[in-house]
Design a protein around this motif. Structure first.
Motif, PDB file in Angstrom:
ATOM      1  N   LEU A  13      -8.520 -41.959  39.558  1.00  0.00           N
ATOM      2  CA  LEU A  13      -9.073 -43.245  39.116  1.00  0.00           C
ATOM      3  C   LEU A  13      -8.019 -44.337  39.240  1.00  0.00           C
ATOM      4  O   LEU A  13      -8.307 -45.421  39.750  1.00  0.00           O
ATOM      5  N   SER A  14      -6.815 -44.067  38.802  1.00  0.00           N
ATOM      6  CA  SER A  14      -5.749 -45.065  38.880  1.00  0.00           C
ATOM      7  C   SER A  14      -5.497 -45.475  40.317  1.00  0.00           C
ATOM      8  O   SER A  14      -5.351 -46.664  40.622  1.00  0.00           O
ATOM      9  N   GLN A  15      -5.480 -44.480  41.198  1.00  0.00           N
ATOM     10  CA  GLN A  15      -5.255 -44.768  42.617  1.00  0.00           C
ATOM     11  C   GLN A  15      -6.412 -45.602  43.179  1.00  0.00           C
ATOM     12  O   GLN A  15      -6.193 -46.576  43.904  1.00  0.00           O
ATOM     13  N   SER A  67     -18.089 -58.484  36.883  1.00  0.00           N
ATOM     14  CA  SER A  67     -17.073 -58.762  35.854  1.00  0.00           C
ATOM     15  C   SER A  67     -15.859 -57.851  36.038  1.00  0.00           C
ATOM     16  O   SER A  67     -14.720 -58.287  35.880  1.00  0.00           O
ATOM     17  N   LEU A  68     -16.122 -56.593  36.366  1.00  0.00           N
ATOM     18  CA  LEU A  68     -15.020 -55.664  36.612  1.00  0.00           C
ATOM     19  C   LEU A  68     -14.184 -56.142  37.799  1.00  0.00           C
ATOM     20  O   LEU A  68     -12.954 -56.180  37.729  1.00  0.00           O
ATOM     21  N   GLY A  73      -7.489 -57.206  37.865  1.00  0.00           N
ATOM     22  CA  GLY A  73      -6.046 -57.418  37.847  1.00  0.00           C
ATOM     23  C   GLY A  73      -5.472 -57.480  36.434  1.00  0.00           C
ATOM     24  O   GLY A  73      -4.301 -57.186  36.225  1.00  0.00           O
ATOM     25  N   ARG A  74      -6.293 -57.841  35.454  1.00  0.00           N
ATOM     26  CA  ARG A  74      -5.812 -57.977  34.083  1.00  0.00           C
ATOM     27  C   ARG A  74      -6.130 -56.763  33.223  1.00  0.00           C
ATOM     28  O   ARG A  74      -5.760 -56.716  32.059  1.00  0.00           O
ATOM     29  N   LEU A  75      -6.834 -55.796  33.787  1.00  0.00           N
ATOM     30  CA  LEU A  75      -7.272 -54.636  33.001  1.00  0.00           C
ATOM     31  C   LEU A  75      -6.477 -53.396  33.370  1.00  0.00           C
ATOM     32  O   LEU A  75      -6.047 -53.230  34.505  1.00  0.00           O
ATOM     33  N   ASP A  76      -6.347 -52.523  32.388  1.00  0.00           N
ATOM     34  CA  ASP A  76      -5.656 -51.254  32.617  1.00  0.00           C
ATOM     35  C   ASP A  76      -6.471 -50.168  31.924  1.00  0.00           C
ATOM     36  O   ASP A  76      -6.761 -50.265  30.728  1.00  0.00           O
ATOM     37  N   PHE A  77      -6.847 -49.144  32.674  1.00  0.00           N
ATOM     38  CA  PHE A  77      -7.644 -48.047  32.131  1.00  0.00           C
ATOM     39  C   PHE A  77      -6.861 -46.752  32.251  1.00  0.00           C
ATOM     40  O   PHE A  77      -6.663 -46.247  33.354  1.00  0.00           O
ATOM     41  N   PRO A  78      -6.414 -46.197  31.130  1.00  0.00           N
ATOM     42  CA  PRO A  78      -5.636 -44.962  31.183  1.00  0.00           C
ATOM     43  C   PRO A  78      -6.459 -43.757  31.613  1.00  0.00           C
ATOM     44  O   PRO A  78      -5.914 -42.783  32.112  1.00  0.00           O
ATOM     45  N   VAL A  84     -15.349 -46.238  31.467  1.00  0.00           N
ATOM     46  CA  VAL A  84     -16.771 -46.134  31.128  1.00  0.00           C
ATOM     47  C   VAL A  84     -17.056 -46.872  29.817  1.00  0.00           C
ATOM     48  O   VAL A  84     -18.047 -47.595  29.694  1.00  0.00           O
ATOM     49  N   ALA A  85     -16.177 -46.714  28.829  1.00  0.00           N
ATOM     50  CA  ALA A  85     -16.365 -47.396  27.546  1.00  0.00           C
ATOM     51  C   ALA A  85     -16.308 -48.917  27.736  1.00  0.00           C
ATOM     52  O   ALA A  85     -17.114 -49.651  27.149  1.00  0.00           O
ATOM     53  N   PHE A  86     -15.376 -49.375  28.560  1.00  0.00           N
ATOM     54  CA  PHE A  86     -15.277 -50.811  28.827  1.00  0.00           C
ATOM     55  C   PHE A  86     -16.548 -51.313  29.506  1.00  0.00           C
ATOM     56  O   PHE A  86     -17.120 -52.337  29.103  1.00  0.00           O
TER      57      PHE A  86
END
Length: 195
Positions: A13-15, A67-68, A73-78, A84-86
């Protein structure tokens, strides 16, 4: 520490998010295929029956994905669960915002009515005067003309036919200033309520 299988998904996902952020179209398509159906399910659950008859859940889901894209660029999802929650939260908020917008007094959905093929045609408002307005105008005209001499009635009749002040002065023999004063007094008396 996260389980190994979860860590692999999160790394993937990060990649994918990094690639999408850099403008990779295939990464966006992958994110879209993976998360769009989940967002659409959330939207369908949150929409009431009244909103489903007016809106399509795909519109809201597409807005969430926009919106995503706009804020990536300002969001970070670990983890994927955080993403999914966001997305679910954004989807729910979009539905709530639209529901509130439609329920304001200005756009109250209870005022909306379906146009059905009814046996009685829909009556549209007209710019033409109503029957009572015509009757009042005819009555005022009769009173106005009964109180005037022959030349004044002629001036009123010529004005009603569309003649200008010069024509009226030529046809009646009055001075143009006298015609103007008479028409002004007549206008003022009609608009002040007197006859």
């Amino acid at each position: 520490m996260a389980p190994l299988s979860n860590r692999g998904i999160d790394d993937d996902l990060s990649q994918t998010l990094k690639e999408a952020q850099s403008g990779d179209q295939l990464a966006w398509e992958k994110l879209f295929r993976e998360y769009y159906p989940k967002v659409r399910r959330v939207v369908r659950r949150k929409m009431g029956h009244s909103m489903r008859s007016v809106y399509d859940s795909t519109d809201f889901a597409s807005d969430v994905m926009k919106s995503l894209a706009a804020n990536l660029g300002r969001l970070d999802f670990p983890s994927s669960e955080h993403l999914v929650a966001f997305l679910a939260q954004v989807a729910e908020q979009k539905v709530v915002d639209e529901y509130r917008r439609r329920r304001t007094l200005k756009r109250d959905v209870t005022r909306e009515r379906r146009i059905e093929a009814a046996s009685t045609p829909v009556q549209l408002a007209s710019d033409e005067p109503t029957a009572s307005q015509l009757a009042q105008a005819n009555e005022a005209e009769a009173i106005l003309l009964s109180q005037r001499d022959e030349i004044e009635r002629t001036i009123i009749d010529l004005r009603r036919q569309g003649h200008d002040n010069n024509d009226i002065a030529d046809k009646t023999g009055w001075n143009i200033r006298k015609v103007q004063r008479f028409l002004k007094r007549l206008h003022d008396s009609l608009h002040s309520g007197g006859r």
